[in-house]
Design a protein around this motif. Structure first.
Motif, PDB file in Angstrom:
ATOM      1  N   PRO A 175       5.126   0.375  -5.438  1.00 21.13           N
ATOM      2  CA  PRO A 175       4.698  -0.207  -3.867  1.00 21.13           C
ATOM      3  C   PRO A 175       3.913   0.864  -2.914  1.00 21.13           C
ATOM      4  CG  PRO A 175       6.286  -1.462  -5.153  1.00 21.13           C
ATOM      5  CD  PRO A 175       6.498  -0.401  -5.567  1.00 21.13           C
ATOM      6  N   PRO A 176       5.006   1.312  -2.814  1.00 19.66           N
ATOM      7  CA  PRO A 176       4.212   2.289  -1.553  1.00 19.66           C
ATOM      8  C   PRO A 176       2.595   3.117  -1.266  1.00 19.66           C
ATOM      9  CG  PRO A 176       6.775   3.982  -2.558  1.00 19.66           C
ATOM     10  CD  PRO A 176       5.692   2.458  -3.461  1.00 19.66           C
ATOM     11  N   PHE A 177       2.117   3.101  -2.589  1.00 19.43           N
ATOM     12  CA  PHE A 177       0.914   3.254  -3.659  1.00 19.43           C
ATOM     13  C   PHE A 177      -0.273   2.170  -3.482  1.00 19.43           C
ATOM     14  CE2 PHE A 177       2.878   6.525  -4.112  1.00 19.43           C
ATOM     15  CZ  PHE A 177       2.961   8.079  -2.564  1.00 19.43           C
ATOM     16  N   MET A 178       0.646   0.719  -3.944  1.00 24.32           N
ATOM     17  CA  MET A 178      -0.104  -0.443  -3.503  1.00 24.32           C
ATOM     18  C   MET A 178      -0.707  -1.109  -2.457  1.00 24.32           C
ATOM     19  SD  MET A 178       2.553  -1.697  -6.430  1.00 24.32           S
ATOM     20  CE  MET A 178       2.113  -3.351  -6.915  1.00 24.32           C
ATOM     21  N   SER A 179      -1.977  -1.916  -2.981  1.00 24.60           N
ATOM     22  CA  SER A 179      -2.811  -2.795  -1.621  1.00 24.60           C
ATOM     23  C   SER A 179      -2.050  -3.761  -1.499  1.00 24.60           C
ATOM     24  CB  SER A 179      -4.287  -2.829  -2.498  1.00 24.60           C
ATOM     25  OG  SER A 179      -4.009  -3.841  -3.502  1.00 24.60           O
ATOM     26  N   PRO A 180      -1.893  -4.207  -0.454  1.00 29.47           N
ATOM     27  CA  PRO A 180      -1.876  -5.783  -0.270  1.00 29.47           C
ATOM     28  C   PRO A 180      -1.544  -6.647  -1.145  1.00 29.47           C
ATOM     29  CG  PRO A 180      -2.436  -4.605   1.985  1.00 29.47           C
ATOM     30  CD  PRO A 180      -3.185  -3.809   0.620  1.00 29.47           C
TER      31      PRO A 180
END
Length: 754
Positions: A175-180
Motif C-alpha cells: 500500500p505505501p507504494f501503490m498507485s490509486p
C-alpha cells in the motif's frame, strides 16, 4: 544457512549449496552453474504448485523477468514453471536493498540522490520498453548494487499487452507504494502506475518516509487514493520533478522517458538531510538478506535471495567464500541458457584484414572472428536471421562464427561446422556432431581451404573418442581428417583452448593431455609432437604470429586452483619449448598489445566466479613480465581490442583499461546484460558487445554509446566469461545468439531498438 533435512540436493540439475531463506510462497537456495557462477533458485511450495492460479502468476513472473533484459534487473538464468515443483534461477545482486540502506544510514541526499533517481528511472524505462508493468516497486525490491540500482522481483508483473489476471477479493502490492488505480481497479493498471510508485520511492529515499505514511495499512491506502502527498522534506529541485508523478490521475503523470529528461536537468547536488551519505554501497558492502518481513529470519551473515512469490526480494552470495575454478562439464539441458565460459582461440592469421583472432584480440577470450575485405557488403546482401539445427536439435547451444569472402562459418551447439552464404544466410553445408555438446567448445578456426571444429561422441557409441578436432573442406563440406582431443585447458588458462589455428597449422592437445601435436590444416600431416614439461599440463596460447604454451603443475590443475603458471615460447617449426617464464597466478590471457602478450590476474577471493585485480604484459622478445594492479577488482567478462583491455560486468557496465598501467580509461553503462566482446569494426569502426539474446551494444573507441538493439533470440544474460559472439566483415556484422541463432545486418543500418 546450511541445507536442512528434506531439502533437495539439486534443482533442475543445479547442485544446491545452502538454504538462503524461506518465505510464504517457497524456499530460496544457493546453487551454482557449471562454470561456478552463483545463482539463487526459487522453489515453490507444493501447496501453491497445485494452485493453477498461482502457477499462472508464476509463469507471468518468469516471462516478465525474461522480457526485461536491461542492465537494471536480476537476469533469469533458467526456469521450469511447468515442473512438479516450479522453480526459477536468477543471478545474484550484491548490495543492500534501498530499505536496508535507509534503515542503516538514514535518508539519501546530495549527488547520490540524483544518481539514484536517474538510475531507478532508467530501470523503469527499460522495464516499460520491454512491455512489462512491474506493479510492486518498493524499497525492498530495489538493490543498490556497486554498478547502480537494480529493480528485482517481477512476481506480480504482467506484460502490458496481456490481460491481467482476475484476483477476486485480492489487492496485490504494498500500500505505501501503490498507485490509486492499483487500490481501486487493479485490472486496469498500466505503466503510469509504476511511475506513481517510483515517485513514492524517491520521496522515501530522500526523507526516510513515504509520502502517504499512516498508522495502519488501511489509512495509508485511503491517503494514497484521496489525500495529497506529504512532500515538505523533499529537496525543492527533486520535488518539482517528483510531484507530477504522484498525481491521482494516471494521464497527468509523466512517462518514464519524460521523467528521465526532467531528472537529468536537475543540479548535480540536490541537497538533502545533513550527513545523509551515499546512495549506493561500495564493493565492500556486506551481503544482506532481501526477504519480506513475513519471511523467516535467516542466520546472521547468511547469504540470501528473494522469497519465491509476489512479495519476495533479491539476495546475494555468502561472504568469505572461495570459489575454485571448475573444469568443463558436459552440457545439460537445464543449462541451455548458461553460455560459454571461454572461447576457442583461433589462428593468428585467419582469413582477415584489420582483425585479430588471437586471444582476446577480437573480444571475449579469443573468439574466432575475422574481418575481411573493404568497407562494403557481400553482393546482393540483405539482413537475415537463421537457426542452425545441429546433431542434437533438442538441446541447441550457442554457436560462434567467422567470416571469409562470401562465406560465414559457424560451429558449436551440436554442429562441427556449417557454411552459410553471407548474402542471405542460406546453408551451403553442415557437418553435425552426434553427441551432447560440451559447454564453451565452439568452432576451432579456419584457413583459406579448411574449417576446423569439434565433434563429440554419441551416447550410444562409447568406443568413439569423447571429443575430436575435425577438419572439413571449406568448399565441399567433406571431412578431411580427425584426431582425438584433450580437454583440460580451462583449468590452466581460464579459457577453452585445446586447439588453435596459427597460419596453416593446427595445434592440438592430445587425448591423454600429455603433449601438443601440430598438423597441416588441410592434409592432417603431423609436423611435430611435443611432450609437456614433466609434472605439468599445458594449453596453447596464440599471440600474433607467435605461439605460447601456458602450463601449470598437475596438482594445481587437478584442484582447479592454478597459482604458479608458466609460459613457454613454442617454436612453430619444431615444437620445442623455450625457457619457462614465471607468472603471477592465477592468470588468464586476453590478447596482444604491441609486442606483448597481455594477461589478467584473477582475484580468487571474489564472491563472483571471476574477478580481476591486475594486468600482466609479457614482452615477446625479452620475455620480461610487468605487472600493474587495477584500481579495484572487476568482475565480468574480459576481452581486448584496439590496444585496450575490457571487462564487461553482468549488469552491462563496460570498463576499459590501459594494459601497460592498469589505469581505467573509461566506463560506460550499455543497458545490455551479460555482454561478451569486444569486437572492433573495420578501420575506425565501433566496438561491438553482444549478449546471448542477440542484443548488440555499439560503443565508440572512447566509450561513447552509439546504439543498442533489441533481443533477437530467446536467450538469457549468459555466463561470466562468454566469448565474443560477433564477426565483422566490411559493413556486415554477423552475430551468434542462443539456440543456434545466427543473424547478419549492415553496420550502417543497425536493427532499430524499441
Amino acid at each position: 544457512m546450511s541445507l536442512r533435512g528434506g531439502d533437495p540436493e539439486e534443482i533442475g540439475g543445479y547442485p544446491l549449496e545452502a538454504r538462503l531463506g524461506s518465505g510464504g510462497m517457497g524456499t530460496v537456495f544457493l546453487a551454482r552453474t557449471a562454470s561456478g557462477r552463483p545463482v539463487a533458485i526459487k522453489l515453490i511450495h507444493q501447496q501453491f504448485a497445485d494452485d493453477e492460479e498461482f502457477r499462472i502468476r508464476f509463469r507471468q513472473e518468469v516471462a516478465a523477468a525474461r522480457r526485461v533484459s536491461g542492465a537494471f534487473t536480476a537476469a533469469v538464468i533458467d526456469a521450469d514453471p511447468e515442473a512438479e515443483h516450479p522453480w526459477m534461477a536468477t543471478t545474484f545482486i550484491e548490495g543492500d536493498t534501498l530499505a536496508q540502506r535507509i534503515a542503516k544510514r538514514g535518508p539519501i541526499g546530495g549527488a547520490e540522490l540524483r544518481t539514484l533517481a536517474i538510475g531507478l528511472t532508467e530501470a523503469l524505462r527499460d522495464i516499460h520498453r520491454a512491455g512489462v508493468v512491474h506493479r510492486d516497486l518498493k524499497p525492498s525490491n530495489v538493490v543498490l548494487s556497486p554498478e547502480g540500482p537494480r529493480v528485482i522481483d517481477f512476481g506480480i508483473s504482467r506484460a502490458a499487452d496481456q490481460q491481467t489476471l482476475t484476483m477476486t477479493g485480492r489487492v496485490i502490492g504494498t500500500p505505501p507504494f501503490m498507485s490509486p488505480e492499483q487500490l481501486q481497479a487493479p485490472r486496469g493498471v498500466g505503466p503510469r502506475s509504476d511511475v506513481f510508485s517510483l515517485g513514492t520511492l524517491l520521496v522515501y529515499a530522500a526523507t526516510g518516509q513515504g509520502p502517504f505514511d499512516a498508522d495502519s495499512p488501511y489509512m495509508t491506502a485511503y491517503q494514497v487514493v484521496h489525500e495529497a502527498p506529504s512532500l515538505g522534506s523533499v529537496p525543492g529541485a527533486l520535488r518539482s520533478v517528483v510531484e507530477p508523478c504522484l498525481s491521482k490521475d494516471p494521464e497527468h503523470r509523466p512517462s518514464a522517458d519524460e521523467l528521465l529528461v526532467g531528472l537529468r536537468d536537475l543540479p548535480a547536488d540536490l541537497g538533502g538531510p545533513a550527513g545523509a551519505g551515499g546512495g549506493c554501497p561500495t564493493r565492500e558492502t556486506n551481503t544482506q538478506h532481501h526477504l519480506s518481513a513475513a519471511d523467516d529470519t535467516p542466520s546472521p551473515g547468511a547469504p540470501h535471495q528473494p522469497a519465491p512469490g509476489p512479495t519476495g526480494a533479491e539476495s546475494h552470495p555468502p561472504t568469505g567464500t572461495l570459489i575454485g575454478r571448475q573444469l568443463r562439464r558436459r552440457w545439460r539441458p537445464v543449462l541451455a541458457a548458461a553460455v560459454a565460459v571461454a572461447a576457442i582461440a583461433g589462428g593468428a592469421t585467419l582469413m582477415r584484414t584489420g582483425s585479430s583472432a588471437e586471444p582476446g584480440g577480437t573480444g571475449g577470450k579469443g573468439g574466432n572472428v575475422a574481418a575481411t575485405g573493404p568497407a562494403m557488403l557481400p553482393a546482393k546482401f540483405a539482413p537475415w536471421q537463421k537457426q542452425v539445427l545441429g546433431g542434437r536439435a533438442d538441446i541447441p547451444d550457442e554457436m560462434r562464427c567467422l567470416t571469409h569472402d562470401d562465406a560465414v562459418f559457424c560451429g558449436g551447439g551440436g554442429v562441427v561446422a556449417t557454411r552459410l552464404r553471407a548474402s542471405d544466410g542460406s546453408r551451403v553445408w553442415t557437418e553435425n556432431s552426434p553427441g551432447v555438446p560440451v559447454q564453451n567448445m565452439h568452432i576451432v578456426g579456419a584457413t583459406d581451404d579448411t574449417v576446423l571444429g569439434y565433434r563429440f561422441a554419441a551416447e550410444d557409441a562409447p568406443g568413439d573418442p569423447a571429443s575430436e578436432v575435425v577438419a572439413i573442406d571449406a568448399d565441399k563440406g567433406k571431412e578431411l581428417w580427425s584426431v582425438p582431443s584433450g580437454a583440460q585447458s580451462t583449468a590452466v588458462t581460464g579459457r577453452t583452448q585445446d586447439a588453435v589455428v596459427v597460419g596453416s597449422t593446427v595445434v592440438t592437445v592430445d587425448a591423454s593431455n600429455t603433449r601438443f601435436e601440430a598438423r597441416r590444416a588441410h592434409t592432417g600431416t603431423v609436423d611435430w609432437r611435443q611432450p609437456f614439461p614433466a609434472g605439468t599440463q599445458c594449453a596453447p596460447v596464440p599471440s600474433g604470429s607467435r605461439l605460447y604454451a601456458m602450463c601449470a603443475p598437475n596438482a594445481e590443475v587437478e584442484s582447479s586452483q592454478v597459482r604458479h603458471p608458466t609460459l613457454h615460447v613454442v617454436d612453430l617449426a619444431s615444437g620445442k619449448l623455450g625457457k619457462a617464464i614465471a607468472l603471477k597466478g592465477p592468470a588468464q590471457p586476453v590478447g596482444t598489445s604491441g609486442n606483448s602478450l597481455v594477461l589478467l590476474h584473477r582475484d580468487e577471493q571474489r564472491l563472483e566466479s571471476v574477478g580481476y585485480d591486475g594486468v600482466m604484459r609479457v614482452d615477446r622478445d625479452s620475455h620480461n613480465v610487468t605487472y600493474a594492479r587495477l584500481p579495484k577488482t572487476y568482475a565480468g567478462t574480459p576481452g581486448m581490442a584496439d590496444g585496450s583491455v575490457f571487462v564487461s560486468a553482468q549488469t552491462g557496465l563496460v570498463t576499459a583499461f590501459d594494459p601497460a598501467t592498469g589505469r581505467e580509461k573509461w566506463d560506460r553503462q550499455t543497458g545490455v546484460e551479460g555482454l561478451s566482446g569486444p569486437v572492433r569494426g573495420n578501420g575506425e569502426g565501433p566496438l561491438y558487445f553482444s549478449s546471448a539474446s542477440g542484443r548488440i551494444a555499439a560503443l565508440s573507441p572512447r566509450g561513447a554509446r552509439l546504439w543498442t538493439t533489441d533481443p533477437r533470440a530467446d536467450g538469457l544474460s549468459g555466463d561470466v566469461g562468454s566469448s565474443a559472439r560477433v564477426a565483422v566483415a566490411g559493413r556486415m556484422v554477423v552475430v551468434a545468439a542462443a539456440k543456434n541463432a545466427v543473424f547478419a545486418f549492415d553496420a550502417a543500418k543497425p536493427p532499430k531498438s524499441g
